[in-house]
Design an enzyme around this catalytic site. Structure first.
Site, mmCIF file in Angstrom:
data_model
loop_
_atom_site.group_PDB
_atom_site.id
_atom_site.type_symbol
_atom_site.label_atom_id
_atom_site.label_comp_id
_atom_site.label_asym_id
_atom_site.label_seq_id
_atom_site.Cartn_x
_atom_site.Cartn_y
_atom_site.Cartn_z
ATOM 1 N N CYS A 125 1.467 1.288 -3.078
ATOM 2 C CA CYS A 125 0.395 1.997 -3.774
ATOM 3 C C CYS A 125 -0.651 0.962 -4.124
ATOM 4 O O CYS A 125 -0.304 -0.137 -4.587
ATOM 5 C CB CYS A 125 0.939 2.671 -5.038
ATOM 6 S SG CYS A 125 -0.341 3.352 -6.131
ATOM 7 N N CYS A 137 -6.069 4.629 -0.705
ATOM 8 C CA CYS A 137 -5.057 5.437 -1.380
ATOM 9 C C CYS A 137 -4.115 5.969 -0.317
ATOM 10 O O CYS A 137 -4.565 6.616 0.638
ATOM 11 C CB CYS A 137 -5.725 6.581 -2.137
ATOM 12 S SG CYS A 137 -4.581 7.780 -2.848
#
EC number: 5.1.1.3
Length: 271
Positions: free
Chosen positions: A193, A82
């Site tokens: 992402c 992340c």
């Protein structure tokens, strides 16, 4: 490639952490490079999306969830799959944990090397495109390029829906990619992402033109290979790998995990 030893007990897993299911794109990259690598997964889906939360609150929560999951899984390596969590919590996690911690950064460097026109787009969440860390990455590795930053936060929810078995909203995808049409000579898009590579085929179908899509999954997998070393093969099949979530009863989560070879998630606490 990692050396894989014949026989022996199943080694301790590599634990992949994300706010939601985005880290499953990193799981795919890990399995491609190291098919015999034992894995575990944990997500903090009760706090999704991370980009709307205060940094100080997120930092404490990320550390608490990861420390609890490392203890539950007996992990040998933690992969923070992340971008937001990596920019906030890597240092704190490395201070708290006795195992290696591998982070995630947008694939700016390989994108700058790949681009032939020198025009790149960073497609990411608002939190990632606006962070000073991203500024430094661009300055260090893509100073000779034009890097357009495109915030596409709704794609996170689309990826979560997609893996839960719900249909994608083509309108949302098209709206998120619409800014790319205005970038002259664009030839490379960074999926900044970990949720976004899960939608790669659908994004390519609605993109305004042909581009190279690049993400951090392969780079993370290569780093894990360096850290892990030899991976013993299990003598017998161990079945699906373990997973945890802060909201394990979320509809569709067990389906998403099952599709990537994980058991339905158990409960992990952020406390």
């Amino acid at each position: 490639m990692v050396a894989v030893a014949a026989g022996g007990a199943v080694s301790r897993p590599v634990l992949v952490f994300d706010s939601g299911v985005g880290g499953l794109s990193v799981v795919t990259a890990l399995r491609q490079q190291v098919p015999g690598l034992p894995l575990a997964y944990v997500c903090d889906n009760a706090a999704l999306p991370y980009g709307t939360k205060p940094d100080s609150w997120l930092l404490r929560r990320i550390v608490d969830v990861c420390v609890a999951a490392v203890a539950a899984s007996d992990a040998r390596v933690l992969v923070v799959a992340c971008n937001t969590a990596s920019t906030l919590a890597l240092e704190a996690l490395r201070e708290r944990l006795a195992i290696p911690v591998v982070g995630t950064v947008p694939a700016i460097k390989p994108a700058a090397q790949l681009s032939r026109t020198g025009v790149i787009a960073l497609l990411a969440t608002t939190a990632t495109v606006t962070r000073p860390y991203t500024d430094r990455l661009i300055e260090e590795f893509a100073g000779h390029c034009t890097v357009a930053r495109v915030a596409a936060d709704p794609l996170v929810a689309q990826a979560e829906r997609w893996l839960a078995g719900e249909p994608l909203d083509a309108r949302v995808l098209a709206e998120c990619l619409a800014p790319l049409a205005a970038i002259a000579r664009l030839d490379t898009v960074v999926l900044g992402c970990t949720h976004f590579p899960l939608l790669r085929e659908s994004l390519a179908a609605v993109a305004p033109g042909p581009v190279h899509w690049i993400d951090s999954g392969d780079a993370i997998a290569r780093r894990v290979v360096q850290v892990v070393g030899e991976v013993p093969l299990p003598t017998v099949s161990s079945g699906a790998f373990l997973s945890w979530a802060t909201a394990p009863d979320n509809p569709g989560l067990a389906r998403a995990f099952s599709g990537f070879g994980f058991q339905p998630p158990g409960k992990i606490s952020e406390k």
